[in-house]
Motif scaffolding. Sequence first.
Motif, PDB file in Angstrom:
ATOM      1  N   ALA A 110       0.831  -1.203   0.000  1.00 54.92           N
ATOM      2  CA  ALA A 110       0.000   0.000   0.000  1.00 54.92           C
ATOM      3  C   ALA A 110       0.866   1.254   0.000  1.00 54.92           C
ATOM      4  CB  ALA A 110      -0.932  -0.002   1.206  1.00 54.92           C
ATOM      5  N   ASP A 111       1.932   1.254   0.776  1.00 55.58           N
ATOM      6  CA  ASP A 111       2.824   2.425   0.825  1.00 55.58           C
ATOM      7  C   ASP A 111       3.523   2.649  -0.510  1.00 55.58           C
ATOM      8  OD1 ASP A 111       2.084   2.892   3.427  1.00 55.58           O
ATOM      9  OD2 ASP A 111       3.959   2.168   4.326  1.00 55.58           O
ATOM     10  N   VAL A 112       3.908   1.589  -1.193  1.00 53.08           N
ATOM     11  CA  VAL A 112       4.561   1.730  -2.499  1.00 53.08           C
ATOM     12  C   VAL A 112       3.560   2.244  -3.533  1.00 53.08           C
ATOM     13  CG1 VAL A 112       5.643   0.460  -4.405  1.00 53.08           C
ATOM     14  CG2 VAL A 112       6.362   0.011  -2.048  1.00 53.08           C
ATOM     15  N   VAL A 113       2.362   1.654  -3.546  1.00 52.26           N
ATOM     16  CA  VAL A 113       1.342   2.029  -4.529  1.00 52.26           C
ATOM     17  C   VAL A 113       0.905   3.481  -4.348  1.00 52.26           C
ATOM     18  CG1 VAL A 113      -1.042   1.566  -5.270  1.00 52.26           C
ATOM     19  CG2 VAL A 113       0.548  -0.321  -4.926  1.00 52.26           C
ATOM     20  N   THR A 114       0.773   3.921  -3.115  1.00 53.56           N
ATOM     21  CA  THR A 114       0.311   5.299  -2.863  1.00 53.56           C
ATOM     22  C   THR A 114       1.444   6.309  -2.912  1.00 53.56           C
ATOM     23  OG1 THR A 114       0.548   5.034  -0.464  1.00 53.56           O
ATOM     24  CG2 THR A 114      -1.620   4.520  -1.442  1.00 53.56           C
ATOM     25  N   GLY A 115       2.674   5.857  -3.069  1.00 53.99           N
ATOM     26  CA  GLY A 115       3.795   6.776  -3.166  1.00 53.99           C
ATOM     27  C   GLY A 115       4.375   7.196  -1.827  1.00 53.99           C
ATOM     28  N   LYS A 116       3.895   6.628  -0.733  1.00 53.80           N
ATOM     29  CA  LYS A 116       4.441   6.958   0.593  1.00 53.80           C
ATOM     30  C   LYS A 116       5.856   6.404   0.752  1.00 53.80           C
ATOM     31  CE  LYS A 116       0.078   7.271   3.057  1.00 53.80           C
ATOM     32  NZ  LYS A 116      -0.772   6.691   4.084  1.00 53.80           N
ATOM     33  N   LEU A 117       6.167   5.404  -0.045  1.00 54.51           N
ATOM     34  CA  LEU A 117       7.497   4.799  -0.005  1.00 54.51           C
ATOM     35  C   LEU A 117       8.064   4.847  -1.409  1.00 54.51           C
ATOM     36  CD1 LEU A 117       9.604   3.255   1.695  1.00 54.51           C
ATOM     37  CD2 LEU A 117       8.432   1.155   1.062  1.00 54.51           C
ATOM     38  N   ASP A 118       9.205   5.507  -1.548  1.00 51.20           N
ATOM     39  CA  ASP A 118       9.838   5.658  -2.861  1.00 51.20           C
ATOM     40  C   ASP A 118      10.810   4.493  -3.061  1.00 51.20           C
ATOM     41  OD1 ASP A 118      10.982   6.437  -5.196  1.00 51.20           O
ATOM     42  OD2 ASP A 118      11.623   8.415  -4.500  1.00 51.20           O
ATOM     43  N   VAL A 119      10.526   3.666  -4.060  1.00 54.35           N
ATOM     44  CA  VAL A 119      11.351   2.490  -4.312  1.00 54.35           C
ATOM     45  C   VAL A 119      12.132   2.615  -5.623  1.00 54.35           C
ATOM     46  CG1 VAL A 119       9.934   0.912  -2.953  1.00 54.35           C
ATOM     47  CG2 VAL A 119       9.398   1.273  -5.361  1.00 54.35           C
ATOM     48  N   ARG A 120      12.131   3.805  -6.221  1.00 55.54           N
ATOM     49  CA  ARG A 120      12.808   3.968  -7.523  1.00 55.54           C
ATOM     50  C   ARG A 120      14.306   3.669  -7.408  1.00 55.54           C
ATOM     51  NH1 ARG A 120      10.044   9.616  -8.938  1.00 55.54           N
ATOM     52  NH2 ARG A 120      10.449   9.755  -6.730  1.00 55.54           N
ATOM     53  N   GLU A 121      14.931   4.138  -6.361  1.00 56.38           N
ATOM     54  CA  GLU A 121      16.372   3.903  -6.204  1.00 56.38           C
ATOM     55  C   GLU A 121      16.675   2.420  -6.047  1.00 56.38           C
ATOM     56  OE1 GLU A 121      19.874   4.858  -3.012  1.00 56.38           O
ATOM     57  OE2 GLU A 121      18.421   6.457  -3.377  1.00 56.38           O
ATOM     58  N   ALA A 122      15.879   1.737  -5.207  1.00 61.84           N
ATOM     59  CA  ALA A 122      16.060   0.295  -5.002  1.00 61.84           C
ATOM     60  C   ALA A 122      15.787  -0.449  -6.319  1.00 61.84           C
ATOM     61  CB  ALA A 122      15.157  -0.204  -3.897  1.00 61.84           C
ATOM     62  N   ALA A 123      14.756  -0.028  -7.074  1.00 65.58           N
ATOM     63  CA  ALA A 123      14.408  -0.680  -8.328  1.00 65.58           C
ATOM     64  C   ALA A 123      15.513  -0.498  -9.359  1.00 65.58           C
ATOM     65  CB  ALA A 123      13.082  -0.142  -8.859  1.00 65.58           C
TER      66      ALA A 123
END
Length: 127
Positions: A110-123
Amino acid sequence: MSAVLSIEATINQHMASITPKPQRVSSRYLHMYLTAAYSELRAISSASGSTKAALTCEDIKRFKVVLPPIDEQQQLLSYVSREFARVADAINRAHRQIELVQEYCTRLVADVVTGKLDVREAAAQLP
């Protein structure tokens, strides 16, 4: 299957009644013993040659039950109860941990989908 009844009941052709002598066998011990012997009793009932597996009263009469002295039966019951409680507690703790991990996973998604958690760097680091 086995059960200990504390009320009067009737039986039919699909049930058998065992009334233990209290000075020789604890009803709880006998229930535990028969429950532990379930697969052996099922094998006896399946070996009857009938298309409908069933234990007969004769099968039950011939079935051997180990009967230690009544005080040892009580000790065995106490030991099994303690160990069962330990196992049940471990299972409950494992179920709770699974629930917590599932909640964490749901929250993380939910946090990733809503943008509360930024995973671009990890991705970006993924192969």
